[in-house]
Design an enzyme around this catalytic site. Structure first.
Site, PDB file in Angstrom:
ATOM      1  CB  THR A   1    -101.114  21.550 -17.083  1.00  0.00           C
ATOM      2  OG1 THR A   1    -101.848  21.420 -15.853  1.00  0.00           O
ATOM      3  CG2 THR A   1    -102.035  22.070 -18.187  1.00  0.00           C
TER       4      THR A   1
ATOM      5  CE1 TYR B   1    -106.362  25.227  -8.260  1.00  0.00           C
ATOM      6  CE2 TYR B   1    -108.223  23.714  -8.357  1.00  0.00           C
ATOM      7  CZ  TYR B   1    -107.305  24.524  -9.000  1.00  0.00           C
ATOM      8  OH  TYR B   1    -107.323  24.635 -10.367  1.00  0.00           O
TER       9      TYR B   1
ATOM     10  CB  SER C   1    -110.738  25.151 -11.231  1.00  0.00           C
ATOM     11  OG  SER C   1    -110.810  23.736 -11.093  1.00  0.00           O
TER      12      SER C   1
ATOM     13  CE  LYS D   1    -107.893  28.144  -9.513  1.00  0.00           C
ATOM     14  NZ  LYS D   1    -107.185  29.105 -10.384  1.00  0.00           N
TER      15      LYS D   1
ATOM     16  CB  SER E   1     -95.509  25.422 -17.359  1.00  0.00           C
ATOM     17  OG  SER E   1     -96.165  25.754 -16.146  1.00  0.00           O
TER      18      SER E   1
END
Length: 261
Positions: A186, A151, A138, A155, A11
């Site tokens: 997304t 998160y 990111s 990254k 995806s």
């Protein structure tokens, strides 16, 4: 014709990148946690012109599965020319509501898995004269902001490891490209971890208004092909990356006010 391995291919950005390489006539190896979700992507890749496609499902939270996964990917068509290490999970929880179990799960998928894959691939690629490794980071790997503690940490860490890998393998023909998305349309927010480890289940407004994945994929494919050191993909939110570089104090103040959804 090249052999391209893409993780997180079922995806979002990974799927769109798979289609971009398929249109070039390349051989593709597609990985995500679900074979069921990968099969339709594989079929679409063949329709779009891929020379051949292999599907390798793997739960990247399991470190013991990585060596077998790398071996299977390398033997699928022979040497891998390009690896797009894109799989990842996000979160929508405060520091207080983020358990260490959640932090470890995020780090396992976002950091340890690409590190294990990249570290295993680099010497194999070097023995074949070189290759390309791209890793999805990111803008949250450039600066922290609310609801992304685990998160963002994962990254940030990718830059340290893969900049080192790039330095060590540069003279052996291996390039590293950092794919640095801002807001791309997304389902990353839908699948993000929420309080208690639950699935967030909502498409954040920021994601909904983000860059179309097909546009991001074209930019990514070109940057990796040209062995660029980094490619930023997104909209006006990317300005924060430059503010952080030149005006870190201002970036810190702005980050506190950034909408986290």
């Amino acid at each position: 014709m090249s052999t391209v391995w893409i993780t997180g291919a079922s995806s979002g950005i990974g799927e769109a990148v798979a289609y971009a390489y398929a249109a070039k006539g390349d051989r593709l190896i597609l990985t995500s946690s679900s074979r069921e979700r990968l099969e339709p992507v594989a079929s679409q890749c063949l329709e779009k012109g891929a020379a051949d496609v292999r599907v390798l499902a793997c739960d990247l939270r399991d470190p013991e599965a990585i060596p077998t996964l790398v071996k299977s990917a390398w033997s699928a068509f022979g040497p891998i020319d390009t690896a797009i290490l894109n799989a990842g999970i996000s979160q929508r929880t405060t520091v207080e509501d983020t358990s260490m179990v959640m932090v470890r799960e995020i780090m396992e998928v976002n950091f340890f898995a690409p590190v294990a894959i990249g570290g295993a691939l680099a010497p194999l690629m070097a023995a074949e004269g070189g290759g390309r490794i791209a890793v999805t980071t990111s803008i949250a790997g450039k600066f922290g902001f609310p609801l992304r503690c685990g998160y963002s940490s994962s990254k940030f860490a990718l830059y340290g490891y893969f900049e080192t890998l790039r330095a060590e393998y540069h003279d052996k023909g291996i390039s590293v490209t950092f794919i640095c998305p801002g807001r791309v349309r997304t389902n990353i927010s839908v699948n993000a971890l929420d309080k208690g480890g639950r699935r967030h289940g909502e498409l954040d407004p920021g994601q909904a208004g983000g860059l179309e994945p097909v546009v991001a994929a074209r930019r990514i494919e070109k940057a990796v092909r040209l062995r660029k050191s980094e490619v930023l993909v997104g909209g006006k939110e990317l300005l924060m990356v430059h503010i952080k570089r030149f005006l870190p104090g201002l970036c810190s103040r702005l980050a506190r006010k950034v909408s986290a959804v």
